[in-house]
Every structure is written in C-alpha cells, then in structure tokens.
Write a protein that holds these residues in place. Sequence first.
Motif, PDB file in Angstrom:
ATOM      1  N   PRO A 218      -0.930  -6.868  -7.912  1.00 54.46           N
ATOM      2  CA  PRO A 218      -0.090  -6.726  -6.719  1.00 54.46           C
ATOM      3  C   PRO A 218       0.135  -5.259  -6.345  1.00 54.46           C
ATOM      4  CG  PRO A 218       0.877  -8.284  -8.265  1.00 54.46           C
ATOM      5  CD  PRO A 218      -0.235  -7.599  -8.990  1.00 54.46           C
ATOM      6  N   ILE A 219       0.065  -4.973  -5.044  1.00 60.27           N
ATOM      7  CA  ILE A 219       0.390  -3.653  -4.489  1.00 60.27           C
ATOM      8  C   ILE A 219       1.725  -3.786  -3.764  1.00 60.27           C
ATOM      9  CG2 ILE A 219      -0.309  -1.837  -2.883  1.00 60.27           C
ATOM     10  CD1 ILE A 219      -3.206  -2.692  -3.326  1.00 60.27           C
ATOM     11  N   LYS A 220       2.694  -2.961  -4.156  1.00 57.25           N
ATOM     12  CA  LYS A 220       4.049  -3.059  -3.605  1.00 57.25           C
ATOM     13  C   LYS A 220       4.317  -1.914  -2.629  1.00 57.25           C
ATOM     14  CE  LYS A 220       5.634  -5.027  -7.988  1.00 57.25           C
ATOM     15  NZ  LYS A 220       6.568  -4.850  -9.134  1.00 57.25           N
ATOM     16  N   ALA A 221       5.138  -2.190  -1.627  1.00 56.22           N
ATOM     17  CA  ALA A 221       5.540  -1.152  -0.675  1.00 56.22           C
ATOM     18  C   ALA A 221       6.413  -0.122  -1.405  1.00 56.22           C
ATOM     19  CB  ALA A 221       6.310  -1.759   0.490  1.00 56.22           C
ATOM     20  N   ALA A 222       6.084   1.148  -1.231  1.00 56.32           N
ATOM     21  CA  ALA A 222       6.840   2.212  -1.897  1.00 56.32           C
ATOM     22  C   ALA A 222       8.213   2.408  -1.290  1.00 56.32           C
ATOM     23  CB  ALA A 222       6.058   3.519  -1.843  1.00 56.32           C
ATOM     24  N   SER A 256      -8.258  -5.540  -2.017  1.00 55.06           N
ATOM     25  CA  SER A 256      -9.160  -6.690  -1.921  1.00 55.06           C
ATOM     26  C   SER A 256      -8.619  -7.736  -0.950  1.00 55.06           C
ATOM     27  CB  SER A 256      -9.332  -7.330  -3.304  1.00 55.06           C
ATOM     28  OG  SER A 256      -8.082  -7.789  -3.810  1.00 55.06           O
ATOM     29  N   LYS A 257      -7.292  -7.748  -0.778  1.00 50.79           N
ATOM     30  CA  LYS A 257      -6.682  -8.730   0.103  1.00 50.79           C
ATOM     31  C   LYS A 257      -5.404  -8.144   0.701  1.00 50.79           C
ATOM     32  CE  LYS A 257      -5.065 -13.539   0.271  1.00 50.79           C
ATOM     33  NZ  LYS A 257      -4.818 -14.774  -0.523  1.00 50.79           N
ATOM     34  N   LEU A 258      -5.220  -8.329   2.003  1.00 50.77           N
ATOM     35  CA  LEU A 258      -4.013  -7.871   2.688  1.00 50.77           C
ATOM     36  C   LEU A 258      -3.080  -9.058   2.893  1.00 50.77           C
ATOM     37  CD1 LEU A 258      -5.620  -5.559   5.427  1.00 50.77           C
ATOM     38  CD2 LEU A 258      -4.964  -4.998   3.075  1.00 50.77           C
ATOM     39  N   LEU A 259      -1.799  -8.880   2.552  1.00 51.38           N
ATOM     40  CA  LEU A 259      -0.828  -9.964   2.608  1.00 51.38           C
ATOM     41  C   LEU A 259       0.164  -9.807   3.766  1.00 51.38           C
ATOM     42  CD1 LEU A 259      -0.050 -10.289  -1.209  1.00 51.38           C
ATOM     43  CD2 LEU A 259      -1.767 -11.494   0.155  1.00 51.38           C
ATOM     44  N   VAL A 260       0.043  -8.730   4.537  1.00 47.48           N
ATOM     45  CA  VAL A 260       0.907  -8.524   5.706  1.00 47.48           C
ATOM     46  C   VAL A 260       0.018  -8.164   6.882  1.00 47.48           C
ATOM     47  CG1 VAL A 260       2.955  -7.816   4.397  1.00 47.48           C
ATOM     48  CG2 VAL A 260       1.270  -6.095   5.102  1.00 47.48           C
ATOM     49  N   ILE A 272       2.494  -6.334  -0.715  1.00 45.30           N
ATOM     50  CA  ILE A 272       1.860  -6.306   0.610  1.00 45.30           C
ATOM     51  C   ILE A 272       0.338  -6.475   0.527  1.00 45.30           C
ATOM     52  CG2 ILE A 272       3.676  -4.903   1.627  1.00 45.30           C
ATOM     53  CD1 ILE A 272       1.928  -2.441   1.234  1.00 45.30           C
ATOM     54  N   ALA A 273      -0.254  -6.311  -0.667  1.00 51.63           N
ATOM     55  CA  ALA A 273      -1.719  -6.423  -0.799  1.00 51.63           C
ATOM     56  C   ALA A 273      -2.061  -6.591  -2.269  1.00 51.63           C
ATOM     57  CB  ALA A 273      -2.401  -5.187  -0.215  1.00 51.63           C
ATOM     58  N   GLN A 274      -3.373  -6.691  -2.530  1.00 51.75           N
ATOM     59  CA  GLN A 274      -3.879  -6.809  -3.900  1.00 51.75           C
ATOM     60  C   GLN A 274      -4.951  -5.754  -4.139  1.00 51.75           C
ATOM     61  OE1 GLN A 274      -5.250 -10.850  -4.377  1.00 51.75           O
ATOM     62  NE2 GLN A 274      -3.157 -11.712  -4.338  1.00 51.75           N
ATOM     63  N   VAL A 275      -4.963  -5.237  -5.356  1.00 58.61           N
ATOM     64  CA  VAL A 275      -5.911  -4.181  -5.706  1.00 58.61           C
ATOM     65  C   VAL A 275      -7.343  -4.695  -5.580  1.00 58.61           C
ATOM     66  CG1 VAL A 275      -6.762  -2.717  -7.589  1.00 58.61           C
ATOM     67  CG2 VAL A 275      -4.284  -2.964  -7.193  1.00 58.61           C
TER      68      VAL A 275
END
Length: 326
Positions: A218-222, A256-260, A272-275
């Motif tokens: 998971p990639i989180k908003a800073a 690899s994937k955008l969630l927003v 908000i996304a995945q590595v």
Amino acid sequence: MQIMITHGRLAKTHVLQLGRWQLLGLALGLLAGMLVLSGVVYHLIFVKAAREGWPVVSQVVKLVVKDEFAQRDRYMRENLEAMARRVGEMQARLVQLEAMGERVSGLAGLKPEEIKLSEKQPGGQGGPFVPMLPPEQPTVQDILQAIDWLDELTAHRADVFTLIESRLFEEQMQALMVPSTKPVDGPTSSAFGFRSDPFTGRSALHTGLDFPAAPGTPIKAAAGGVVIAAEHHPAYGQMIDVDHGNGLVTRYAHASKLLVQRGDIVKRGQVIAQVGSTGRSTGPHLHFEVLMNGVHQNPAKFLAGDGRTPQRRVAGAARTAGTHAH
C-alpha cells in the motif's frame, strides 16, 4: 362537641352537635374574621393617626415604621456587601483569565496588539471608568458599574479565545496539509540529489526518494489534499499528484494500481495506490516527490520531523532543482 342553648327555665334546650371538621371550619372562620378586623382597625386608626398626627398613636406608628425601615436597610446593606464580595471575586478571576489568555495567545502565535481592547474609536470619548469596587460601603451604582465592566471584559475574553481557537485550528489544518508521513513503511534506497543514472550511468539529479517494497504494497498519502492527477506518465508510470495547498504538491510514481482518481479528497495516511514498477523503473519501488510551486524539494526535509512548525519546515525545504531522473 356539643353546645346547649336555653332561653329560660321552661324554654326548650337546643343542642348543637359539632364534628371535628365543623369545629375546625369554625375556628378558621373566626381567625379570618379577626384578621379582617385587625386590618380594618389598622387602616382606620393607625394609618389615619399617622397622617393626622395623633399625639400617642402617631408616635407608636413612627417607631414601628422606623424599625421596619432600619431592618430593611440593614438587610439591603448586607446583600450589597455580599454582592460586592462576589463581584470582587469575579473581577479577580477575570483578571487571572486575562493573563492566561495572553499567555495562550502567545503560544498560538497571536501578537499582543491583536488581542488588546481597541483604544481608538471614531467620535468623541470621555466619562469616568470604574473597573474595581471601592474598598468600603459600595453603592448600587458602584456594583452596576463593576458588572458593566465585567460584562465588557467577559465579551472581550470570549472573542480572544475564539480567535485563539481559530488560530490553533488553522495551525492544525496546516500541519495536516504538510507531507510529513512516510508514504511507504521502510527505508529508502536512493536519496534526493545527484547520483549515477541507473539507465545511462551518467550523473543526474534524482528529484525524490525511492522506497523499495514488494509489488502491491500500500502507498499512503503523506498528507491530506486533493488529487490533481491520477494517470500514466511515460517516465513516472502510473502516478498520482496530490495538491496540499499553498503551492505544495506530492507525487507518487511507478505504482502498479491507482486507487483514487482526479478530484478525490484524500486524508493523511489514506491508501491511494499500490507499489509497482511501471514507467522508467528498474524494479518495484515507490518514487516519492515533493514540489513547491513546481520546484522539486528534498522530501527528507518534510519527513524528518525536526520539530519545526509546518510553515518553517515548508520554508526551510524550499530549494531549486534541475531535471527529472529516476
């Protein structure tokens, strides 16, 4: 209870039988009659005597009235003194509250001139100002003036604390909008600055931080903000840009994937996304950038948590940078 009534030796005797409630009613009736009679006597004799100045009765009435006025005056004086003490305690507490408000306002970044009562008003001014009660025998006017002063000071204190609350909320919102949270847990593999480009081998500026992680991490908003870009870029691959206001933007690349999507409002720590390893990338990782008015900044300055205020951290992180390198 029985009552026998006779009119003579040969007259027939009449017997009245009175029960408990009848007797009670009779007693109450007699009492009411006596009260009415006393009122009539007082009005016809004592009041008339006081008005016309009868020698004895008028003196008695004057003594009674004088004693009543003395008791009433003593009662009012005791109440005034109690009210004065109470008002004095309230004044002392408000003065302490004012001092505390000045200290708290300083911590909130308010200047003294911003919270002082205005001294310049349009039109003429004048008149006495009595902020504190006299030490002895306060009058009703003294107490009313003190209450007016307390009302004015209380309203001003309420306005000051409203301003402090607004400023603290503003500070909190600014803190929430500063990218100080790591977008991916773990260490970085490549820092901000010049390095050997992984594709060409030549020295080039790396405009962000690289966080190596497994695909799908998971990639989180800073920080909180608005998504202004969620698209594919030839160099950045699948990327997201989040606008935090005041010209501050964070970028999350090679996903690899955008969630927003564009226009979404995101919170700090929201996934908000995945590595991934899309775009100009040699392996799965997150490329994280911070831009101030379009100029690349060192993200480490924001993620360091060096104890400075958000405004100072933003100002201290501002520096120019060159071309993109990934």
